[in-house]
Design a protein around this motif. Structure first.
Motif: not given
Ligand code: AMP
Ligand code: MG
Length: 333
Positions: A248-266
């Motif tokens: 989240y820190a990187l996203l806030a500082g412009g060092e990334g654009e998309i961050y997902l937390r998906l549900l693991s299959p199990d």
């Protein structure tokens, strides 16, 4: 930043600074010997020590305020765990001179509250696996009112305040206050307002330039769905794999654009813990980004210890949010 002198801000910055710097000392002093022995004790020591420090400081600043922490001291109080409790106490003494093992347990258990109308929530060490690998981890503290995060602080001992990764570097601390922006400074030393610089998300709007942030640990996400998401969006830039809310820190500082937390299959029924998302999400939003669940719903922090009404998380720089949600719809399992 008119709330900068706010007593909550002052407490949250000092508590996270103390807890995260102590965790960093523990990582430096204990982890290298433990890695070879597959021993989790450094992270156990750091987790409890950091929560004890925050619990103690909260009680001094805001007696009786609710604290929902990830840890509790039940097991530590048993004779079998005495040695580890002594080790924790030795570290906590660096910040609370003369503290006894029993008092350390009480300070940790300052964080056993359930969420109420207003509460603090703490992840003393977010990214425990990163901590053990000598990689990224964060101390995360947030204040929530009526289910909405008002203030978040992340202490990130292994990322510099220019958001470049550096082991053994100076580390950074980030703060966001609702309506007041997101700010970053180095984690050690003076934390007065003039030490902080404002954070803004990146202005990348072309999907092919977007950097996707993902968990380092495959068990915390759905790896094949992340791959399908990447395919659905087309050619993305190289993804960033990293532990903890430092993403989240990187996203806030412009060092990334998309961050997902998906549900693991199990673990399709897994619901995100409030302390894993509260501080990081406000830091992204106040930097101009957007954070929702995988269905585009606002995160609701009024539902107990988990985000019970939300499925996963989708965070972005805002400009790519609709495209990310649209791509998610096409890859829904
Ligand atoms: P990360 O460092 O991004 O992999 O996330 C670390 C966090 O993932 C930990 O604090 C855990 O609370 C959380 N976690 C543990 N198991 C799962 C799971 N099955 N799905 C999603 N998150 C999880
Ligand atoms: Mg966590």
């Amino acid at each position: 930043m008119k709330n900068w002198q706010d007593t909550r801000v002052d407490f949250a910055l000092k508590a996270v600074q103390g807890a995260a710097c102590l965790a960093s000392d523990i990582q430096n002093e204990m982890v290298s010997e433990a890695i070879t022995k597959d021993d989790r004790s450094p992270v156990t020591v750091a987790d409890f020590a950091a929560q004890a420090v925050v619990g103690y400081m909260l009680e001094n600043s805001f007696p009786g305020a609710l604290l929902v922490g990830e840890e509790q001291a039940d097991l530590l109080r048993s004779p079998a765990e005495r040695e580890i409790l002594e080790r924790i106490t030795e570290f906590v003494k660096r910040l609370i001179p003369g503290v006894s093992p029993e008092e350390v347990c009480d300070h940790i258990d300052r964080g056993v509250d359930n969420p109420g109308k207003n509460y603090w929530t703490l992840d003393p060490i977010d990214g425990t696996k990163g901590f053990l690998r000598g990689a990224q981890y964060a101390c995360a503290l947030a204040y929530v009112e009526d289910g909405v995060v008002q203030l978040g602080v992340l202490g990130c001992p292994n990322i510099k305040s220019d958001l470049k990764q550096e082991k053994g570097g100076e580390g950074s601390i980030l703060i966001a206050v609702k309506g007041e922006g997101s700010w970053i400074s180095k984690i050690r030393g003076d934390l007065s307002p003039d030490q902080f610089r404002i954070l803004t998300v990146s202005n990348i709007s072309r999907v092919e330039d977007a950097r996707l942030m993902r968990s380092f640990e495959s068990g915390h996400t759905n790896t094949s769905q992340v791959d399908a998401f990447q395919d659905a969006l087309g050619d993305l830039a190289e993804p960033v794999k990293m532990d903890s809310q430092v993403k989240y820190a990187l996203l806030a500082g412009g060092e990334g654009e998309i961050y997902l937390r998906l549900l693991s299959p199990d673990q399709k029924d897994y619901r995100e813990k409030i302390w894993d998302q509260a501080a990081g999400s406000i830091i992204v939003e106040e930097a101009g980004g957007k954070v929702t669940d995988l269905d585009g719903k606002t995160l609701d922090f009024s539902r107990g210890r988990t985000l019970n009404e939300n499925r996963g998380v989708c965070a972005s720089n805002g400009l790519l949010h609709n495209e990310a949600l649209e791509a998610l719809r096409t890859v829904k399992a």
